[in-house]
Scaffold this motif. Structure first.
Motif, PDB file in Angstrom:
ATOM      1  N   PHE A 256     114.963 -19.505  10.744  1.00 41.49           N
ATOM      2  CA  PHE A 256     114.584 -18.418  11.641  1.00 41.49           C
ATOM      3  C   PHE A 256     115.670 -17.362  11.745  1.00 41.49           C
ATOM      4  CE2 PHE A 256     112.167 -16.560  14.996  1.00 41.49           C
ATOM      5  CZ  PHE A 256     113.073 -16.121  15.958  1.00 41.49           C
ATOM      6  N   SER A 257     116.900 -17.764  11.889  1.00 40.59           N
ATOM      7  CA  SER A 257     117.991 -16.810  12.122  1.00 40.59           C
ATOM      8  C   SER A 257     118.319 -15.964  10.906  1.00 40.59           C
ATOM      9  CB  SER A 257     119.245 -17.552  12.588  1.00 40.59           C
ATOM     10  OG  SER A 257     119.701 -18.434  11.577  1.00 40.59           O
ATOM     11  N   THR A 258     117.729 -16.280   9.767  1.00 38.67           N
ATOM     12  CA  THR A 258     117.987 -15.492   8.558  1.00 38.67           C
ATOM     13  C   THR A 258     116.941 -14.403   8.343  1.00 38.67           C
ATOM     14  OG1 THR A 258     116.724 -16.932   7.070  1.00 38.67           O
ATOM     15  CG2 THR A 258     119.038 -17.516   7.476  1.00 38.67           C
ATOM     16  N   TYR A 259     115.999 -14.291   9.286  1.00 37.58           N
ATOM     17  CA  TYR A 259     114.938 -13.295   9.170  1.00 37.58           C
ATOM     18  C   TYR A 259     115.008 -12.285  10.299  1.00 37.58           C
ATOM     19  CZ  TYR A 259     112.742 -16.188   5.626  1.00 37.58           C
ATOM     20  OH  TYR A 259     112.493 -16.895   4.484  1.00 37.58           O
ATOM     21  N   ALA A 260     114.796 -11.028   9.966  1.00 35.58           N
ATOM     22  CA  ALA A 260     114.454 -10.057  10.986  1.00 35.58           C
ATOM     23  C   ALA A 260     113.041 -10.375  11.452  1.00 35.58           C
ATOM     24  CB  ALA A 260     114.518  -8.645  10.423  1.00 35.58           C
ATOM     25  N   MET A 261     112.803 -10.196  12.733  1.00 37.70           N
ATOM     26  CA  MET A 261     111.503 -10.518  13.312  1.00 37.70           C
ATOM     27  C   MET A 261     110.895  -9.264  13.934  1.00 37.70           C
ATOM     28  SD  MET A 261     111.232 -13.716  12.664  1.00 37.70           S
ATOM     29  CE  MET A 261     109.739 -14.030  13.613  1.00 37.70           C
ATOM     30  N   GLY A 262     109.605  -9.290  14.094  1.00 40.52           N
ATOM     31  CA  GLY A 262     108.990  -8.114  14.690  1.00 40.52           C
ATOM     32  C   GLY A 262     107.559  -8.343  15.096  1.00 40.52           C
ATOM     33  N   TRP A 263     106.994  -7.267  15.638  1.00 36.69           N
ATOM     34  CA  TRP A 263     105.614  -7.302  16.100  1.00 36.69           C
ATOM     35  C   TRP A 263     104.864  -6.072  15.568  1.00 36.69           C
ATOM     36  CZ3 TRP A 263     103.676 -11.333  18.931  1.00 36.69           C
ATOM     37  CH2 TRP A 263     104.602 -12.220  19.483  1.00 36.69           C
ATOM     38  N   PHE A 264     103.626  -6.320  15.199  1.00 35.21           N
ATOM     39  CA  PHE A 264     102.683  -5.273  14.844  1.00 35.21           C
ATOM     40  C   PHE A 264     101.445  -5.461  15.711  1.00 35.21           C
ATOM     41  CE2 PHE A 264     104.313  -3.378  10.867  1.00 35.21           C
ATOM     42  CZ  PHE A 264     105.373  -4.228  10.632  1.00 35.21           C
ATOM     43  N   ARG A 265     100.594  -4.461  15.704  1.00 31.27           N
ATOM     44  CA  ARG A 265      99.325  -4.598  16.403  1.00 31.27           C
ATOM     45  C   ARG A 265      98.225  -3.886  15.619  1.00 31.27           C
ATOM     46  NH1 ARG A 265     100.428  -0.787  21.763  1.00 31.27           N
ATOM     47  NH2 ARG A 265     100.315   1.250  20.701  1.00 31.27           N
ATOM     48  N   GLN A 266      97.011  -4.374  15.855  1.00 28.78           N
ATOM     49  CA  GLN A 266      95.865  -3.780  15.171  1.00 28.78           C
ATOM     50  C   GLN A 266      94.708  -3.699  16.143  1.00 28.78           C
ATOM     51  OE1 GLN A 266      94.792  -5.706  11.486  1.00 28.78           O
ATOM     52  NE2 GLN A 266      93.697  -3.897  10.784  1.00 28.78           N
ATOM     53  N   ALA A 267      94.350  -2.490  16.501  1.00 34.77           N
ATOM     54  CA  ALA A 267      93.180  -2.272  17.333  1.00 34.77           C
ATOM     55  C   ALA A 267      91.945  -2.245  16.447  1.00 34.77           C
ATOM     56  CB  ALA A 267      93.310  -0.971  18.101  1.00 34.77           C
ATOM     57  N   GLN A 268      90.817  -2.541  17.042  1.00 34.05           N
ATOM     58  CA  GLN A 268      89.583  -2.604  16.275  1.00 34.05           C
ATOM     59  C   GLN A 268      89.326  -1.272  15.582  1.00 34.05           C
ATOM     60  OE1 GLN A 268      86.334  -4.015  18.611  1.00 34.05           O
ATOM     61  NE2 GLN A 268      85.112  -4.558  16.822  1.00 34.05           N
ATOM     62  N   GLY A 269      89.098  -1.349  14.274  1.00 32.56           N
ATOM     63  CA  GLY A 269      88.811  -0.151  13.498  1.00 32.56           C
ATOM     64  C   GLY A 269      90.033   0.618  13.043  1.00 32.56           C
ATOM     65  N   ASN A 270      91.200   0.159  13.450  1.00 27.55           N
ATOM     66  CA  ASN A 270      92.440   0.863  13.079  1.00 27.55           C
ATOM     67  C   ASN A 270      93.270   0.047  12.102  1.00 27.55           C
ATOM     68  OD1 ASN A 270      91.613   2.754  14.906  1.00 27.55           O
ATOM     69  ND2 ASN A 270      93.318   2.476  16.325  1.00 27.55           N
ATOM     70  N   GLU A 271      94.189   0.718  11.471  1.00 25.65           N
ATOM     71  CA  GLU A 271      95.110   0.029  10.587  1.00 25.65           C
ATOM     72  C   GLU A 271      96.186  -0.670  11.427  1.00 25.65           C
ATOM     73  OE1 GLU A 271      96.144   1.504   6.389  1.00 25.65           O
ATOM     74  OE2 GLU A 271      97.896   2.088   7.552  1.00 25.65           O
ATOM     75  N   ARG A 272      96.768  -1.711  10.842  1.00 27.56           N
ATOM     76  CA  ARG A 272      97.851  -2.415  11.517  1.00 27.56           C
ATOM     77  C   ARG A 272      99.037  -1.468  11.679  1.00 27.56           C
ATOM     78  NH1 ARG A 272      98.743  -8.568   9.816  1.00 27.56           N
ATOM     79  NH2 ARG A 272      96.491  -8.350  10.070  1.00 27.56           N
ATOM     80  N   GLU A 273      99.627  -1.448  12.874  1.00 27.85           N
ATOM     81  CA  GLU A 273     100.723  -0.530  13.125  1.00 27.85           C
ATOM     82  C   GLU A 273     101.945  -1.247  13.676  1.00 27.85           C
ATOM     83  OE1 GLU A 273      99.690   2.442  15.990  1.00 27.85           O
ATOM     84  OE2 GLU A 273      99.500   1.017  17.634  1.00 27.85           O
ATOM     85  N   PHE A 274     103.092  -0.707  13.343  1.00 33.96           N
ATOM     86  CA  PHE A 274     104.371  -1.254  13.771  1.00 33.96           C
ATOM     87  C   PHE A 274     104.557  -1.095  15.280  1.00 33.96           C
ATOM     88  CE2 PHE A 274     108.784  -2.161  13.829  1.00 33.96           C
ATOM     89  CZ  PHE A 274     109.421  -1.175  14.568  1.00 33.96           C
ATOM     90  N   VAL A 275     105.125  -2.118  15.908  1.00 34.26           N
ATOM     91  CA  VAL A 275     105.433  -2.057  17.339  1.00 34.26           C
ATOM     92  C   VAL A 275     106.948  -2.127  17.557  1.00 34.26           C
ATOM     93  CG1 VAL A 275     105.174  -3.189  19.574  1.00 34.26           C
ATOM     94  CG2 VAL A 275     103.225  -3.082  17.997  1.00 34.26           C
ATOM     95  N   ALA A 276     107.570  -3.183  17.055  1.00 38.45           N
ATOM     96  CA  ALA A 276     109.009  -3.360  17.276  1.00 38.45           C
ATOM     97  C   ALA A 276     109.557  -4.367  16.285  1.00 38.45           C
ATOM     98  CB  ALA A 276     109.285  -3.822  18.704  1.00 38.45           C
ATOM     99  N   THR A 277     110.862  -4.256  16.015  1.00 41.71           N
ATOM    100  CA  THR A 277     111.543  -5.234  15.179  1.00 41.71           C
ATOM    101  C   THR A 277     112.940  -5.475  15.716  1.00 41.71           C
ATOM    102  OG1 THR A 277     112.193  -5.805  12.908  1.00 41.71           O
ATOM    103  CG2 THR A 277     112.375  -3.500  13.531  1.00 41.71           C
ATOM    104  N   ILE A 278     113.466  -6.640  15.405  1.00 44.70           N
ATOM    105  CA  ILE A 278     114.801  -7.022  15.872  1.00 44.70           C
ATOM    106  C   ILE A 278     115.551  -7.670  14.724  1.00 44.70           C
ATOM    107  CG2 ILE A 278     113.977  -9.259  16.752  1.00 44.70           C
ATOM    108  CD1 ILE A 278     115.980  -8.871  19.098  1.00 44.70           C
ATOM    109  N   SER A 279     116.826  -7.373  14.615  1.00 49.91           N
ATOM    110  CA  SER A 279     117.631  -7.884  13.519  1.00 49.91           C
ATOM    111  C   SER A 279     117.939  -9.365  13.692  1.00 49.91           C
ATOM    112  CB  SER A 279     118.934  -7.087  13.416  1.00 49.91           C
ATOM    113  OG  SER A 279     119.687  -7.219  14.617  1.00 49.91           O
ATOM    114  N   TRP A 280     118.571  -9.949  12.693  1.00 52.11           N
ATOM    115  CA  TRP A 280     118.772 -11.383  12.604  1.00 52.11           C
ATOM    116  C   TRP A 280     119.500 -11.948  13.825  1.00 52.11           C
ATOM    117  CZ3 TRP A 280     120.601  -7.563   9.417  1.00 52.11           C
ATOM    118  CH2 TRP A 280     119.838  -7.307   8.266  1.00 52.11           C
TER     119      TRP A 280
END
Length: 125
Positions: A29-53
């Motif tokens: 786990f600690s060797t990966y940057a982690m993050g969140w995306f979201r996808q509303a109905q009918g929309n493309e997946r979009e970036f929300v946030a990311t955090i470094s290792w």
């Protein structure tokens, strides 16, 4: 092997708060940057946030900046997304993601390698 499982989604009224969690059952786990995306109905997946290792650096989408906080606990293999002042337009399936790299590549979801199955967040008016 990275296996991501999200939790914490649900129904909340506009103006309320939710905290999403994502746990990795792997050992790297600690060797990966982690993050969140979201996808509303009918929309493309979009970036929300990311955090470094180590958690020392974060990036946010303009749409959530100032209302959301990403954090991680490497001892618990968990990344969090605290969302405050929620709006109806925040309604979406939220996906946890992991990738060896950190930075602007996260703005394009196709650049991110590992994905969870998602958790639904519904914000009512």
């Amino acid at each position: 092997q990275v296996q991501l499982v999200e939790s914490g989604g649900g129904l909340v009224q506009a103006g309320g708060s939710l905290r999403l969690s994502c746990t990795d059952s792997g050992r790297t786990f600690s060797t990966y940057a982690m993050g969140w995306f979201r996808q509303a109905q009918g929309n493309e997946r979009e970036f929300v946030a990311t955090i470094s290792w180590s958690g020392g650096n974060t990036l946010y989408a303009d749409s959530v900046k100032g209302r959301s906080t990403i954090s991680r606990n490497n001892a618990k293999n968990t990344v969090y997304l605290q969302m405050d002042s929620l709006k109806v337009e925040d309604t979406a399936v939220y996906y946890c993601a992991a990738d060896p790299t950190f930075g602007s590549s996260w703005f394009q979801y196709r650049s991110v390698y590992y994905w969870g199955k998602g958790t639904l967040v519904t914000v009512s008016s």
